[in-house]
Design a protein around this motif. Structure first.
Motif, PDB file in Angstrom:
ATOM      1  N   ARG A 441       0.824  -1.212   0.000  1.00  7.94           N
ATOM      2  CA  ARG A 441       0.000   0.000   0.000  1.00  7.94           C
ATOM      3  C   ARG A 441       0.857   1.260   0.000  1.00  7.94           C
ATOM      4  O   ARG A 441       0.404   2.326  -0.392  1.00  7.94           O
ATOM      5  CB  ARG A 441      -0.912  -0.010   1.233  1.00  7.94           C
ATOM      6  CG  ARG A 441      -2.024   1.021   1.178  1.00  7.94           C
ATOM      7  CD  ARG A 441      -2.952   0.915   2.375  1.00  7.94           C
ATOM      8  NE  ARG A 441      -4.051   1.855   2.258  1.00  7.94           N
ATOM      9  CZ  ARG A 441      -3.983   3.134   2.622  1.00  7.94           C
ATOM     10  NH1 ARG A 441      -2.867   3.600   3.146  1.00  7.94           N
ATOM     11  NH2 ARG A 441      -5.030   3.926   2.480  1.00  7.94           N
ATOM     12  N   LYS A 473      -3.587  -8.080   1.040  1.00  6.01           N
ATOM     13  CA  LYS A 473      -4.995  -8.273   1.408  1.00  6.01           C
ATOM     14  C   LYS A 473      -5.267  -7.674   2.773  1.00  6.01           C
ATOM     15  O   LYS A 473      -4.369  -7.493   3.609  1.00  6.01           O
ATOM     16  CB  LYS A 473      -5.341  -9.771   1.450  1.00  6.01           C
ATOM     17  CG  LYS A 473      -5.005 -10.553   0.184  1.00  6.01           C
ATOM     18  CD  LYS A 473      -6.006 -10.319  -0.907  1.00  6.01           C
ATOM     19  CE  LYS A 473      -5.869 -11.329  -2.043  1.00  6.01           C
ATOM     20  NZ  LYS A 473      -4.499 -11.517  -2.537  1.00  6.01           N
ATOM     21  N   THR A 474      -6.545  -7.421   3.021  1.00  5.25           N
ATOM     22  CA  THR A 474      -7.015  -7.007   4.335  1.00  5.25           C
ATOM     23  C   THR A 474      -7.259  -8.255   5.180  1.00  5.25           C
ATOM     24  O   THR A 474      -7.253  -9.382   4.671  1.00  5.25           O
ATOM     25  CB  THR A 474      -8.311  -6.194   4.192  1.00  5.25           C
ATOM     26  OG1 THR A 474      -9.307  -7.028   3.599  1.00  5.25           O
ATOM     27  CG2 THR A 474      -8.080  -4.966   3.328  1.00  5.25           C
ATOM     28  N   ASN A 476      -9.915  -9.404   6.107  1.00  6.51           N
ATOM     29  CA  ASN A 476     -11.107 -10.081   5.592  1.00  6.51           C
ATOM     30  C   ASN A 476     -10.853 -10.807   4.275  1.00  6.51           C
ATOM     31  O   ASN A 476     -11.766 -11.428   3.725  1.00  6.51           O
ATOM     32  CB  ASN A 476     -12.239  -9.070   5.394  1.00  6.51           C
ATOM     33  CG  ASN A 476     -12.651  -8.421   6.698  1.00  6.51           C
ATOM     34  OD1 ASN A 476     -12.528  -9.025   7.765  1.00  6.51           O
ATOM     35  ND2 ASN A 476     -13.129  -7.183   6.616  1.00  6.51           N
ATOM     36  N   GLU A 478      -9.957  -9.275   1.437  1.00  4.35           N
ATOM     37  CA  GLU A 478     -10.164  -8.403   0.294  1.00  4.35           C
ATOM     38  C   GLU A 478      -8.868  -7.665  -0.043  1.00  4.35           C
ATOM     39  O   GLU A 478      -8.001  -7.460   0.826  1.00  4.35           O
ATOM     40  CB  GLU A 478     -11.271  -7.389   0.593  1.00  4.35           C
ATOM     41  CG  GLU A 478     -12.624  -8.023   0.887  1.00  4.35           C
ATOM     42  CD  GLU A 478     -13.667  -6.972   1.234  1.00  4.35           C
ATOM     43  OE1 GLU A 478     -13.281  -5.782   1.334  1.00  4.35           O
ATOM     44  OE2 GLU A 478     -14.837  -7.341   1.413  1.00  4.35           O
ATOM     45  N   VAL A 480      -6.475  -4.712  -0.580  1.00  2.00           N
ATOM     46  CA  VAL A 480      -6.412  -3.436   0.109  1.00  2.00           C
ATOM     47  C   VAL A 480      -6.671  -2.295  -0.876  1.00  2.00           C
ATOM     48  O   VAL A 480      -6.488  -2.443  -2.095  1.00  2.00           O
ATOM     49  CB  VAL A 480      -5.037  -3.250   0.785  1.00  2.00           C
ATOM     50  CG1 VAL A 480      -4.787  -4.334   1.809  1.00  2.00           C
ATOM     51  CG2 VAL A 480      -3.922  -3.231  -0.254  1.00  2.00           C
TER      52      VAL A 480
END
Length: 991
Positions: A441, A473-474, A476, A478, A480
């Motif tokens: 990120r 990924k997050t 969860n 998903e 980012v």
């Protein structure tokens, strides 16, 4: 002091002496001096014997000297010679010394002294004055002084208010007050208006006021000055222009036609008779249109006032040649079997040459991983196009439509998936936008990639399953939200997720037109990432021009070491290869790092005819050639050096030739080229014939290049730059050399300028950025007279160079790497080469050096940042930095502002491992580099020293008054909110 005060307080009664003619009648008209004397005597005869004898001696009140009229002035109290308004105006202008000292940047002690002086006495500001008609009587309330009850009023103002009340009580009801008030108002306002309108006041006879009138005028003047507001410097309209006035019956009774034909307006808008003298009319016109300098003169950049501008050296070399003539490339030939569109070429080879190899990918060890044939490439691209148009969303609401933009996110190590996605988008008439794979990120330049996606309107990304699993990924599961990116939908394009189209569905393949085919990203010098839109006709024409210039043939083998998503790797390795049914062998960057000789091995094994490399690949292969002795490079007919526009690439080419010439490499096959994201391929050297003489090289003086001229180096060999040509311009193109700054004026033959190109095989615009597009893609060169040379628009390439003998193109640098220091041009690549030449093996980690400039004291300063080896000592590091300083000063005649060494692997990196210059510069400005060794040398580069302090001319304008108020501590405007205390209770916080 007390004697002088007494002379100003105790007066004798004298008759009033007027400064300007006073006419009290039913109308205004001209009057002679004799008539004026008669009327004056007649009017004052009845009032002179009846003057009141009130005792007006107020020892606590000190009237203004400008209003005093003592019958016997003493040496301590000389008689003033100017009116009150003119003296007040001059005093205010002389009081601007505080502003001048502030503008001269005086010491802090002087500023504090000025502030202390300002606290003792209030600064008087001139009120906007204008001439008034004496037939207009203001209401009684207008005579009441404004409320001055504030915390800042002093004792003198209170005494003056007490005196004002006394005088008003004695004189307000008598007719003497109204006559004397009119007399005083006429004298003061007329002289003040003359002073303010014409600059310096003229000496006028001092009026002799009656005791009551003069003291009242004095108190009113003090009250008016202390309670005045600053003048309006943004409007020429007087402040009370719109105030309501009461007209006398004589004027109110005039008809509309009469007043329109025979009446004029004074400064108050009061109609008067048309029979007014010329001087009075000129005065009224002056008051209506006050003389003021333009507003821009109040807000000038003070860099020229602060910094000494160095005088140009008369010995500076200047261009002496004639104006350059535009260079035209060879005509673009027409071949009968060329396809009408690039998609048509893929369809042709997919149907007729289905088993012909199109692409071979290598694994991390350098061995072939898979081979993609033209039949598989066609079928998979067809499936992807059908899936994008029919299987995303519903039939009534499809997710993608022709003309939409999608991002292609594929790693460099998986070229096969990228090929399928790119041609699948072309078949679906969806515009692909290839970008790099985000690793985290906080990637360097991630926010700028988000700006690119936002400007192109991208909301959907295509990627492979392996790449999707590797994205951050997050918790969860998903993906980012990357910094600066818009909301994205991710689509996996692996074969198992694609749908086979029905037999009656066929893609629409129109003839190449001006619609956008794909968007290629480009990073500017400031770090902004923009998308260059390439039309379908430009893509096809570029492939045709490359085929003609490189003499591509069907069935050839090409080894590509470059990134296949952009630039030469895309143009040659993906587009032109498919058009000519070439077998492309892609060597990923990761394979090159593990085995630098892998591309040389592929050339030897597959008998490749063409190789796409960079200087770094030549250098790495040369360093690792000892491990491979059985290598034969005689099959290569064209070794394309993608970064041949770098002036220092000639050393890598020569070193590689010296090592591998014994392995069959011929000198004439080395073909450097010059490229640009905006103009695509600018020039390329054609492969020569065996035994033909090699093109000559230019040995230029760096001193001449810094001044933008071409001079052959004949003095110091250390300050010479050897430049090789990049061949001729592309077929069908037209080239000019224009000045890099200012209007696009044609350069002279011995002058360095920016290369501009007119060609059908170039970019069309920066997608979504019409303003920047006009300055880059719609340039019309002009001659020395400023007239355009034609109506054909050119595109800027960002390359600095010149045209040599035989219309050969020479490139000496790029606009992005240009450093303007003290009016001289320095190339960042030249400085990197000089620093690397100072024995960096013991100090610099893998030769990772970044050069950029920062603005310090109205000029650019050079900063060099390098990564330090982990085992380098502090003594060795400072010795290397000292030598770099000496080398750059000796060779380039420029000083360094800062030379910093940071720990290894700490500088921001590009996706392919290079140094991210823009992010490094931003980290330096933010103080986030954290160098382990740093050497600051401002004394060697800051040569534009401040000017010596000097007395500026006395001219107080609105800007000076505003600055003076700020320095004095006066707040122009202020807004504060309530204080937030430390609250521990969560309930109170929620409240």
């Amino acid at each position: 002091m007390f004697a002088a005060q007494a002379n100003y307080v105790f007066w004798g009664a004298r008759e009033v002496d007027f400064v300007m003619p006073l006419v009290i009648s039913a109308r205004l008209s001209d009057i002679t001096q004799k008539g004026y004397e008669k009327k004056r005597a007649k009017l004052l005869a009845s009032y002179t014997p009846q003057l009141p004898k009130a005792d007006l001696s107020l020892p606590d009140v000190q009237p203004s000297p400008s209003h005093s009229a003592d019958p016997s002035p003493s040496p301590e109290a000389p008689r003033p010679s100017t009116s009150s308004a003119s003296r007040h105006h001059r005093a205010h202008r002389s009081g601007g010394a505080r502003d001048e000292r502030y503008r001269s940047d005086i010491h802090t002690e002087a500023v504090q002294a000025a502030l202390a002086k300002h606290r003792e006495e209030k600064m008087a500001l001139p009120m906007p004055t204008k001439r008034r008609s004496y037939f207009v009587q203001s209401p009684i309330d207008n005579c009441t002084p404004p409320d001055t009850s504030s915390a800042s009023e002093d004792e003198g103002s209170l005494r003056r208010k007490a005196a004002l009340s006394t005088v008003l009580a004695q004189t307000l009801q008598s007719p003497d007050y109204w006559i004397n008030r009119s007399v005083q108002s006429s004298s003061t306002s007329s002289s003040a208006s003359s002073t303010l309108s014409h600059g310096e006041p003229k000496t006028q006879p001092q009026p002799q006021l009656q005791p009551g009138a003069s003291l009242l005028a004095d108190v009113l003047a003090h009250t008016r000055i202390e309670n005045s507001v600053p003048p309006d410097v943004t409007s020429s309209t007087p402040q009370d222009r719109g105030s309501r006035v009461d007209l006398p019956p004589a004027i109110r009774g005039m008809s509309r036609g009469q007043s329109r034909s025979s009446m004029l307006d004074t400064a108050d808008g009061v109609p008067v008779s048309s029979r007014v003298s010329t001087k009075i009319q000129q005065l009224l016109n002056t008051l209506k249109r006050p003389k003021r300098p333009p507003l821009s003169e109040f807000f000038l950049d003070d860099s020229e006032e602060i910094v000494e501008v160095p005088q140009p050296d008369p010995n500076t070399p200047k261009p002496e040649g004639r104006q350059i003539i535009p260079v035209k490339g060879e005509p673009l030939g027409v071949v009968s079997n060329w396809p009408p569109a690039l998609q048509a070429a893929l369809a042709r080879w997919g149907a007729t040459q289905a088993k012909s190899p199109a692409l071979t990918a290598l694994d991390i060890t350098g061995k072939p991983l898979y081979t993609l044939t033209y039949g598989k490439l066609w079928s998979r691209s067809l499936k992807l196009a059908y899936t994008l148009l029919n299987k995303l969303g519903t039939k009534t609401e499809p997710v993608l439509q022709p003309g939409d933009r999608v991002a292609l996110v594929y790693p460099n190590s998986d070229p096969g998936m990228f090929w399928v996605a790119f041609y699948g988008c072309l078949l679906a008439e969806v515009i692909p936008v290839p970008i790099e794979v985000p690793l985290s990120r906080q990637d360097a330049g991630s926010q700028q990639i988000g700006f690119l996606l936002g400007s192109c309107g991208v909301s959907l990304a295509l990627t492979s399953e392996v790449c999707l699993k590797g994205l951050p990924k997050t918790p969860n599961g998903e993906i980012v939200q990357f910094r600066g990116w818009p909301r994205m939908k991710w689509v996996v394009t692996d074969t198992k997720y694609l749908t086979k189209p029905s037999k009656d569905w066929q893609p629409h393949i129109p003839t190449a037109n001006t619609d956008t085919a794909y968007i290629e990203y480009k990073a500017s010098k400031e770090g902004t990432v923009m998308g260059v839109a390439v039309s379908k006709i430009a893509m096809l024409t570029h492939c045709q021009a490359l085929t003609q210039a490189c003499n591509y043939c069907e069935g050839e083998t090409l080894v590509n070491v470059l990134d296949c998503k952009k630039d030469m790797g895309l143009w040659h390795g993906v587009l032109s290869s498919v058009m000519n049914r070439i077998h492309t062998i892609t060597v990923p960057y990761a394979v090159m790092k593990a085995c630098p000789m892998s591309w040389v091995q592929r050339v030897h094994i597959h008998k490749a005819r063409v190789a796409l490399v960079k200087c770094r690949d030549l250098h790495w292969a040369m360093m690792a050639h000892k491990d491979q002795k059985d290598i034969n490079l005689s099959s290569i007919r064209m070794l394309i050096v993608a970064d041949g526009a770098n002036p220092w690439s000639v050393s890598s080419c020569d070193a590689f030739l010296n090592v591998f010439q014994s392995h069959g490499l011929r000198p004439e096959v080395i073909c450097p080229c010059a490229t640009s994201p905006e103009a695509l391929t600018v020039a390329i050297r054609r492969p020569g014939t065996r035994g033909a003489p090699l093109p000559a090289r230019a040995i230029l003086s760096m001193g001449g290049l810094s001044h933008g001229v071409i001079r052959v180096n004949t003095e110091d060999k250390n300050s010479a730059l050897t430049v090789q040509d990049v061949g001729h311009i592309m077929p069908g193109a037209l080239m000019c050399i224009v000045k890099p700054d200012g209007p696009p004026q044609l350069c002279k033959t011995d002058e360095i300028g920016e290369i501009v190109i007119n060609s059908r095989a170039g970019g069309t615009m920066y997608y979504g950025l019409p303003g920047v597009t006009k300055n880059t893609f719609e340039v019309i060169p002009v001659n020395q007279a400023g007239a355009p040379i034609g109506e054909v628009p050119f595109a800027r390439t960002g390359l600095l160079g010149f045209v040599g003998p035989g219309s050969l193109v020479f490139v000496v640098g790029k606009i992005e790497g240009l450093l303007m220091v003290s009016g001289r041009r320095h190339n960042a690549d030249d400085l990197v080469a000089t620093a690397l030449a100072v024995e960096p093996v013991k100090t610099v980690y893998r030769g990772r050096i970044a050069v950029f400039s920062v603005t310090v004291f109205y000029d650019e300063r050079i900063v060099i940042v390098a990564e330090q080896r982990p085992d380098a000592s502090e003594e060795d590091s400072f010795q290397w930095m000292s030598r770099v300083l000496q080398a750059i000063d000796s060779i380039h005649q420029v000083g360094l502002y800062c030379l910093a060494l940071v720990p290894a692997n700490t500088l921001p990196k590009t996706p392919l491992g290079g140094i991210h210059i823009c992010e490094t510069k931003q980290s330096f400005l933010d103080g986030n580099l954290h160098p382990c060794n740093i050497l600051m040398c401002p004394h060697t580069c800051v040569t534009n020293m401040p000017k010596p302090r000097q007395k500026l001319p006395v001219d107080v304008g609105p800007a000076s008054m505003l600055v003076g108020n700020l320095v004095a501590g006066k707040r122009i405007a202020q807004a504060t909110g309530r204080e937030l205390g430390v609250v521990e209770d969560q309930d109170l916080i929620r409240k």
